[in-house]
Design an enzyme around this catalytic site. Structure first.
Site, PDB file in Angstrom:
ATOM      1  N   ASP A  36       0.782  -1.127  -0.050  1.00 23.73           N
ATOM      2  CA  ASP A  36      -0.086  -0.060  -0.061  1.00 23.73           C
ATOM      3  C   ASP A  36       0.864   1.280  -0.034  1.00 23.73           C
ATOM      4  O   ASP A  36       1.928   1.105   0.222  1.00 23.73           O
ATOM      5  CB  ASP A  36      -1.029  -0.035   1.251  1.00 23.73           C
ATOM      6  N   ASN A 105      -7.670  -2.910  14.339  1.00 18.46           N
ATOM      7  CA  ASN A 105      -9.013  -3.365  13.742  1.00 18.46           C
ATOM      8  C   ASN A 105      -9.260  -4.207  12.927  1.00 18.46           C
ATOM      9  O   ASN A 105     -10.063  -4.678  12.152  1.00 18.46           O
ATOM     10  CB  ASN A 105      -9.617  -2.060  13.168  1.00 18.46           C
ATOM     11  N   HIS A 107      -7.276  -4.784  10.197  1.00 23.76           N
ATOM     12  CA  HIS A 107      -7.040  -4.550   8.695  1.00 23.76           C
ATOM     13  C   HIS A 107      -5.974  -5.171   8.274  1.00 23.76           C
ATOM     14  O   HIS A 107      -4.936  -5.582   9.087  1.00 23.76           O
ATOM     15  CB  HIS A 107      -6.988  -3.209   8.373  1.00 23.76           C
ATOM     16  N   GLU A 112      -9.635  -1.953   5.142  1.00 19.33           N
ATOM     17  CA  GLU A 112     -10.378  -1.476   6.486  1.00 19.33           C
ATOM     18  C   GLU A 112     -11.420  -2.458   6.710  1.00 19.33           C
ATOM     19  O   GLU A 112     -12.086  -2.927   5.776  1.00 19.33           O
ATOM     20  CB  GLU A 112     -10.802  -0.114   6.671  1.00 19.33           C
TER      21      GLU A 112
HETATM   22  P1  PGA Z   1       2.155  -1.498  12.493  1.00 23.19           P
HETATM   23  O1  PGA Z   1       1.074  -1.533  11.515  1.00 23.19           O
HETATM   24  O2  PGA Z   1       3.167  -2.560  12.164  1.00 23.19           O
HETATM   25  O3  PGA Z   1       2.624  -0.222  12.663  1.00 23.19           O
HETATM   26  O4  PGA Z   1       1.582  -1.984  13.853  1.00 23.19           O
HETATM   27  C1  PGA Z   1       0.540  -2.891  11.071  1.00 23.19           C
HETATM   28  C2  PGA Z   1      -0.587  -2.408  10.181  1.00 23.19           C
HETATM   29  O5  PGA Z   1      -1.405  -1.361  10.315  1.00 23.19           O
HETATM   30  O6  PGA Z   1      -1.221  -3.102   9.358  1.00 23.19           O
END
Ligand code: PGA
Length: 226
Positions: A36, A105, A107, A112
């Site tokens: 992404d 959450n 995702h 999302e």
């Molecule tokens: P993080 O993000 O490794 O910074 O916790 C993971 C994500 O949001 O997929």
């Protein structure tokens, strides 16, 4: 390889760099597609994911720059950029190994909660929760882009092998929902319940809501049980 950004994979990248420096692995024949990119951030922006990948991984290994692929967050027409990326992934033969983090959450990439399991690359409005979580990388929360381009859940699911990394208490609910909650778009990572070759690697905090008596030898779900 499909690759993630975020805090979670940093140690993985550091370890891979170490193994490269020891001469044990090479990335000369590896092709990567990142999951992404923020909409509106160019590659020189320190919070863009292209910048992140160069700084934390690609600049330290022997991967060929032309073999590293990204969604372009600066593309004027997001839909055209997304179909370019999907075509590219298809032409490359799909993703052999997808490594990913997971959002608090649930995702995957920037898909999302509520995103269809059938999606391909698309422009995604970020949830308030994600914006808040990612604000730690920006000077102010209002600087966090509200939208991002992301590969879709269908593309993630089609990867031949998937490894999801999760660390810390803040991920424990998402890990529980992903593995033991309903197979439902309310938790995008629950999609992987039906994948034949998905591995979740969690520290004890991220795994703290899973049945502890079953964790000693790894916790295994057979996709066929769903
Ligand atoms: P993080 O993000 O490794 O910074 O916790 C993971 C994500 O949001 O997929």
């Amino acid at each position: 390889m499909g690759l993630p950004t975020g805090s979670t994979p940093l140690l993985t990248y550091a370890r891979l760099i170490e193994l490269y420096r020891l001469g044990k692995i090479s990335f000369k024949n590896v092709i990567t597609v990142n999951m992404d990119e923020y909409k509106g951030l160019d590659e020189n922006h320190p919070q863009s994911y292209r910048y992140f990948m160069k700084k934390n991984f690609f600049n330290h290994i022997d991967i060929l720059p032309q073999n590293t692929h990204f969604l372009n967050g600066m593309a004027q027409a997001s839909d055209m950029e997304c179909s370019r990326y999907d075509t590219l992934i298809k032409q490359l033969g799909g993703i052999d190994l997808q490594i990913g983090g997971i959002g608090c959450n649930g995702h995957l990439a920037f898909n999302e909660p509520g995103t269809s399991f059938e999606t391909r690359s698309h422009l995604q409005r970020l949830s308030e929760e994600t914006i808040k979580a990612n604000s730690r990388f920006f000077d102010q929360e209002k600087e966090v882009p509200k939208e991002a381009l992301t590969i879709g859940l269908k593309t993630i699911f089609e990867a031949r092998q998937i490894i999801i990394l999760a660390t810390g208490k803040s991920k424990s609910q998402a890990i529980y929902e992903a593995l033991l909650g309903p197979y439902d778009i309310s938790c995008p990572a629950s999609l992987l319940q039906k994948h034949a070759n998905a591995l979740f690697i969690c520290d004890s905090e991220a795994a703290s809501l899973l049945p502890q008596d079953q964790l000693k030898n790894g916790f295994s779900l057979k996709p066929s049980s769903y």
